[in-house]
Design a protein around this motif. Structure first.
Motif, short mmCIF file in Angstrom:
data_model
loop_
_atom_site.label_atom_id
_atom_site.label_comp_id
_atom_site.label_asym_id
_atom_site.label_seq_id
_atom_site.Cartn_x
_atom_site.Cartn_y
_atom_site.Cartn_z
N ARG A 159 3.17 -4.67 5.56
CA ARG A 159 2.63 -5.00 7.00
C ARG A 159 2.84 -3.64 7.88
O ARG A 159 2.01 -3.55 8.90
CB ARG A 159 3.26 -6.10 7.75
CG ARG A 159 3.17 -7.30 6.98
CD ARG A 159 3.65 -8.63 7.93
NE ARG A 159 4.38 -9.71 7.16
CZ ARG A 159 3.66 -10.51 6.61
NH1 ARG A 159 2.08 -10.49 6.96
NH2 ARG A 159 4.08 -11.45 5.75
N ILE A 160 3.37 -2.59 7.30
CA ILE A 160 3.74 -1.73 8.31
C ILE A 160 2.87 -0.41 7.89
O ILE A 160 2.64 -0.24 6.65
CB ILE A 160 5.15 -1.19 8.07
CG1 ILE A 160 5.65 -0.82 9.19
CG2 ILE A 160 5.37 -0.12 7.16
CD1 ILE A 160 7.20 -1.43 9.72
N ASP A 161 2.69 0.59 8.74
CA ASP A 161 1.90 1.66 8.14
C ASP A 161 2.63 2.56 7.56
O ASP A 161 3.73 2.79 7.66
CB ASP A 161 1.09 2.37 9.50
CG ASP A 161 2.22 2.80 10.53
OD1 ASP A 161 2.25 4.18 10.37
OD2 ASP A 161 2.61 2.00 11.19
N ALA A 162 1.97 3.64 6.89
CA ALA A 162 2.51 4.52 5.92
C ALA A 162 3.35 5.31 6.69
O ALA A 162 4.40 5.86 5.83
CB ALA A 162 1.15 5.20 5.31
N LEU A 163 3.07 5.79 7.79
CA LEU A 163 3.97 6.82 8.44
C LEU A 163 5.31 6.26 8.60
O LEU A 163 6.36 6.76 8.27
CB LEU A 163 3.51 7.08 9.68
CG LEU A 163 3.72 8.46 10.29
CD1 LEU A 163 3.11 9.68 9.73
CD2 LEU A 163 3.83 8.40 11.82
N GLU A 164 5.46 5.04 9.09
CA GLU A 164 6.55 4.53 9.51
C GLU A 164 7.36 3.99 8.19
O GLU A 164 8.50 4.10 8.29
CB GLU A 164 6.38 3.34 10.30
CG GLU A 164 7.60 2.83 11.13
CD GLU A 164 7.06 1.50 12.21
OE1 GLU A 164 8.06 0.88 12.75
OE2 GLU A 164 5.90 1.50 12.49
N PHE A 165 6.74 3.81 7.33
CA PHE A 165 7.23 3.30 6.00
C PHE A 165 7.92 4.72 5.23
O PHE A 165 8.99 4.54 4.73
CB PHE A 165 6.18 2.55 5.07
CG PHE A 165 6.52 2.97 3.67
CD1 PHE A 165 7.69 2.68 3.12
CD2 PHE A 165 5.39 3.28 2.66
CE1 PHE A 165 7.80 2.58 1.69
CE2 PHE A 165 5.89 3.29 1.38
CZ PHE A 165 6.59 3.25 0.78
N THR A 166 7.27 5.75 5.21
CA THR A 166 7.99 6.87 4.56
C THR A 166 9.12 7.27 5.34
O THR A 166 10.06 7.87 4.84
CB THR A 166 7.03 8.04 4.66
OG1 THR A 166 6.42 8.28 5.84
CG2 THR A 166 5.89 7.79 3.62
#
Length: 323
Positions: free
Chosen positions: A209-216
């Motif tokens: 549910r989270i965008d890639a930026l925050e995830f990485t």
DNA sequence: CATTCGTGAAGACGAAT
DNA sequence: ATTCGATTTCACGAATG
């Protein structure tokens, strides 16, 4: 909804745990390509053909017990009644729950007064089972981990690993200030990497549910703070998945593997994205085996740009002819 | 026409400062 | 926090079959 799924899971585990010995799961089905026997590769969470290596399914679920027994006495010792404990439930599946039926032990309906009382008991029961904020946090996160892992077709082992990582993060007080979802996603990604069944950042981000930026960002944070030892992904571990997605011959798949091997021996790997290499290897292999496979097709399933494939596949071919 | 190949500018990332 | 270098991507046009 989530809790229903988890319950169904443990039910299943309860039912099968005692029946299975240590023999690895073997499917009765046969390979559509070469009629070889299909075996399930639990370690990689894939079902592969014994003869040609074709991957037919990626979503295998490991129903076997989590322990190994080397003789019957050991098996006797280790067999337990009830479901195996699991990292996937916030209390490791150990607690019980007050049932929802308003009947007494004999099945007779309760008096209204008793009903109300049971209602209150249930409330407190629930409160105690998810006692503090950390437990509530875990409960939600584990649900998310389970959901994402299923969507990615990762084996139960990996879900356990992800849950383990999440627990460590929680114990180390890494959560405050970060979203549960981000850490949970990162844990899933890390677990997949650790068990040699890598899913790309894109793939994982797609089910989160989270965008890639925050995830990485969360992932890097996790690796640093927890000192997770994660080796750089091996391009070869992507090959089988991509190969079956592209429907290439097993010759081509084999060639792709050897291409990657020789390339690695010549140190062509450093700094390049493993997925890009795997994609290029498949394309290069297709050329060698005269199988027609367009760069566009490879690019499509690997999410690697055609340019990158172009740049890499020549290098791979060069490295191959040098040997 | 589809596919492949090459280019330069621009973005993303890790490492180093 | 910023800078730097390498890699990857995007957009385009040309060549090839």
């Amino acid at each position: 909804m989530i809790s229903e799924r988890i319950n169904a899971d443990t039910e299943h585990a309860r039912a099968t745990a005692s029946e299975h010995d240590t023999e690895s799961e073997r499917s009765d089905e046969t390979c559509p390509e070469c009629t070889g026997q299909l075996i399930s590769d639990e370690e990689h969470g894939e079902i592969v053909c014994r003869e040609c290596g074709l991957v037919t399914k990626e979503a295998s679920i490991d129903h076997s017990p989590e322990w190994r027994a080397f003789d019957t006495s050991e098996q006797y010792e280790k067999t337990r009644v009830g479901p195996p404990t699991t990292q996937l439930l916030h209390d490791k599946g150990l607690s019980s729950q007050i049932g929802w039926r308003n009947t007494d032990a004999h099945g007779k309906p309760l008096e209204p007064r008793q009903c109300a009382r049971m209602q209150r008991l249930r409330l407190w029961d629930e409160r105690f089972r998810t006692r503090n904020s950390k437990d509530r946090n875990l409960k939600q996160a584990l649900g998310e981990i389970d959901r994402m892992a299923s969507a990615l077709g990762l084996s139960k082992d990996i879900r356990e690993t992800a849950a383990m990582i999440y627990r460590r993060a929680l114990a180390a007080d890494l959560l405050p200030g970060r979203s549960i979802e981000a850490i949970a996603t990162a844990a899933v990604y890390a677990a997949a990497r650790q068990s040699n069944t890598p899913r790309s950042l894109d793939e994982v981000a797609a089910v989160s549910r989270i965008d890639a930026l925050e995830f990485t960002r969360a992932y890097r944070y996790l690796v640093r703070e927890l000192n997770l030892a994660i080796a750089p992904a091996d391009p070869a571990s992507y090959v089988s998945r991509f190969a079956s997605a592209l429907d290439v011959s097993r010759d081509t798949e084999q060639r792709a593997r050897t291409l990657l091997k020789t390339a690695e021996e010549q140190g062509l790997h450093t700094g390049k994205s493993p997925i890009g290499l795997a994609a290029a290897a498949l394309y290069a292999a297709a050329i060698q085996t005269n199988e027609q496979l367009t760069q566009a097709a490879v690019s499509e399933v690997t999410n690697i740009s055609e340019v990158t494939i172009r740049n890499h596949y020549t290098e791979l071919l060069d490295a191959d002819t040098d040997v």
